[in-house]
Design a protein around this motif. Structure first.
Motif, PDB file in Angstrom:
ATOM      1  N   HIS A  44      61.134 -18.637  14.172  1.00 41.80           N
ATOM      2  CA  HIS A  44      60.810 -17.784  15.310  1.00 41.80           C
ATOM      3  C   HIS A  44      61.236 -16.348  15.027  1.00 41.80           C
ATOM      4  O   HIS A  44      61.924 -16.081  14.035  1.00 41.80           O
ATOM      5  N   ALA A  45      60.808 -15.436  15.909  1.00 43.20           N
ATOM      6  CA  ALA A  45      61.183 -14.023  15.786  1.00 43.20           C
ATOM      7  C   ALA A  45      61.350 -13.427  17.174  1.00 43.20           C
ATOM      8  O   ALA A  45      60.657 -13.807  18.120  1.00 43.20           O
ATOM      9  N   ALA A  87      65.586  -7.279  14.411  1.00 45.52           N
ATOM     10  CA  ALA A  87      64.425  -7.479  15.288  1.00 45.52           C
ATOM     11  C   ALA A  87      63.164  -7.645  14.456  1.00 45.52           C
ATOM     12  O   ALA A  87      62.969  -6.962  13.454  1.00 45.52           O
ATOM     13  N   GLY A  88      62.328  -8.600  14.864  1.00 49.92           N
ATOM     14  CA  GLY A  88      61.047  -8.822  14.214  1.00 49.92           C
ATOM     15  C   GLY A  88      61.102  -9.712  12.985  1.00 49.92           C
ATOM     16  O   GLY A  88      60.055 -10.091  12.456  1.00 49.92           O
ATOM     17  N   THR A 111      65.476 -18.483  23.491  1.00 52.57           N
ATOM     18  CA  THR A 111      66.002 -19.105  22.272  1.00 52.57           C
ATOM     19  C   THR A 111      64.960 -19.236  21.168  1.00 52.57           C
ATOM     20  O   THR A 111      65.319 -19.440  20.013  1.00 52.57           O
ATOM     21  N   VAL A 112      63.688 -19.119  21.514  1.00 51.44           N
ATOM     22  CA  VAL A 112      62.637 -19.239  20.496  1.00 51.44           C
ATOM     23  C   VAL A 112      61.842 -17.945  20.331  1.00 51.44           C
ATOM     24  O   VAL A 112      60.800 -17.934  19.684  1.00 51.44           O
ATOM     25  N   GLY A 113      62.349 -16.844  20.878  1.00 55.08           N
ATOM     26  CA  GLY A 113      61.685 -15.560  20.696  1.00 55.08           C
ATOM     27  C   GLY A 113      60.294 -15.511  21.301  1.00 55.08           C
ATOM     28  O   GLY A 113      59.910 -16.365  22.095  1.00 55.08           O
ATOM     29  N   GLU A 114      59.546 -14.502  20.886  1.00 56.16           N
ATOM     30  CA  GLU A 114      58.178 -14.333  21.382  1.00 56.16           C
ATOM     31  C   GLU A 114      57.149 -14.957  20.450  1.00 56.16           C
ATOM     32  O   GLU A 114      56.039 -15.256  20.851  1.00 56.16           O
ATOM     33  N   ASP A 124      66.129 -26.640  22.920  1.00 54.64           N
ATOM     34  CA  ASP A 124      66.036 -26.250  24.327  1.00 54.64           C
ATOM     35  C   ASP A 124      65.456 -24.837  24.411  1.00 54.64           C
ATOM     36  O   ASP A 124      66.072 -23.884  23.947  1.00 54.64           O
ATOM     37  N   VAL A 125      64.268 -24.707  24.982  1.00 51.62           N
ATOM     38  CA  VAL A 125      63.666 -23.386  25.194  1.00 51.62           C
ATOM     39  C   VAL A 125      64.266 -22.851  26.489  1.00 51.62           C
ATOM     40  O   VAL A 125      63.944 -23.313  27.578  1.00 51.62           O
TER      41      VAL A 125
END
Length: 138
Positions: A44-45, A87-88, A111-114, A124-125
């Motif tokens: 994720h990011a 970031a990113g 917890t899972v970014g965008e 857990d999201v």
């Protein structure tokens, strides 16, 4: 939150869920989160924020997919070590033998970014759970 000191190891002993961070404190617009982790998280990011990790116990791995021609790499953190994922940057945390971590990130950060791979059921999201659940009032 509480107006008393918080023993993080005692706080961690108060829950069993993995990859399910608890908000131990707030500093301005940032959460101080603690979590128990084992196995792999998800790639994720976080597009707009760095992510700070401090290992409280165990060994914690962070696989990184950086921009440009840089190959995928892994950072291994031991107790007392910190690392900031910029970031990113796509990353996948893991702890093959289990670990306890502290994270510092803006309140409301998922917890899972965008951007993320499909989320396995053991992750857990969330944007964090209270460390101390609200007491029922009658």
């Amino acid at each position: 939150m509480t107006e008393q000191p918080i023993d993080l190891m005692t706080a961690l002993a108060g829950f069993d869920e993995l990859w399910s961070p608890r908000i131990a404190a707030r500093v301005n617009d940032y959460d101080v989160r603690v979590a128990k982790v084992a196995g792999e998280h998800v790639w994720h990011a976080h597009a707009r924020t760095d992510e700070f990790f401090l290992v409280l116990d165990g060994v914690f791995h962070i696989a990184l997919r950086e921009t440009g021609d840089a190959p995928e790499r892994e950072v291994v953190l031991r107790r007392g070590e910190i690392f900031v994922v910029p970031a990113g940057t796509e990353h996948r945390p893991s702890a093959p033998d289990g670990a306890a971590i502290l994270m510092f990130e803006p309140s409301g950060t998922s917890t899972v970014g965008e951007r993320h791979d499909p989320v396995p059921t053991h992750v857990d999201v969330t944007t964090g759970h209270p460390l101390f659940p609200a007491k029922d009032t009658v």
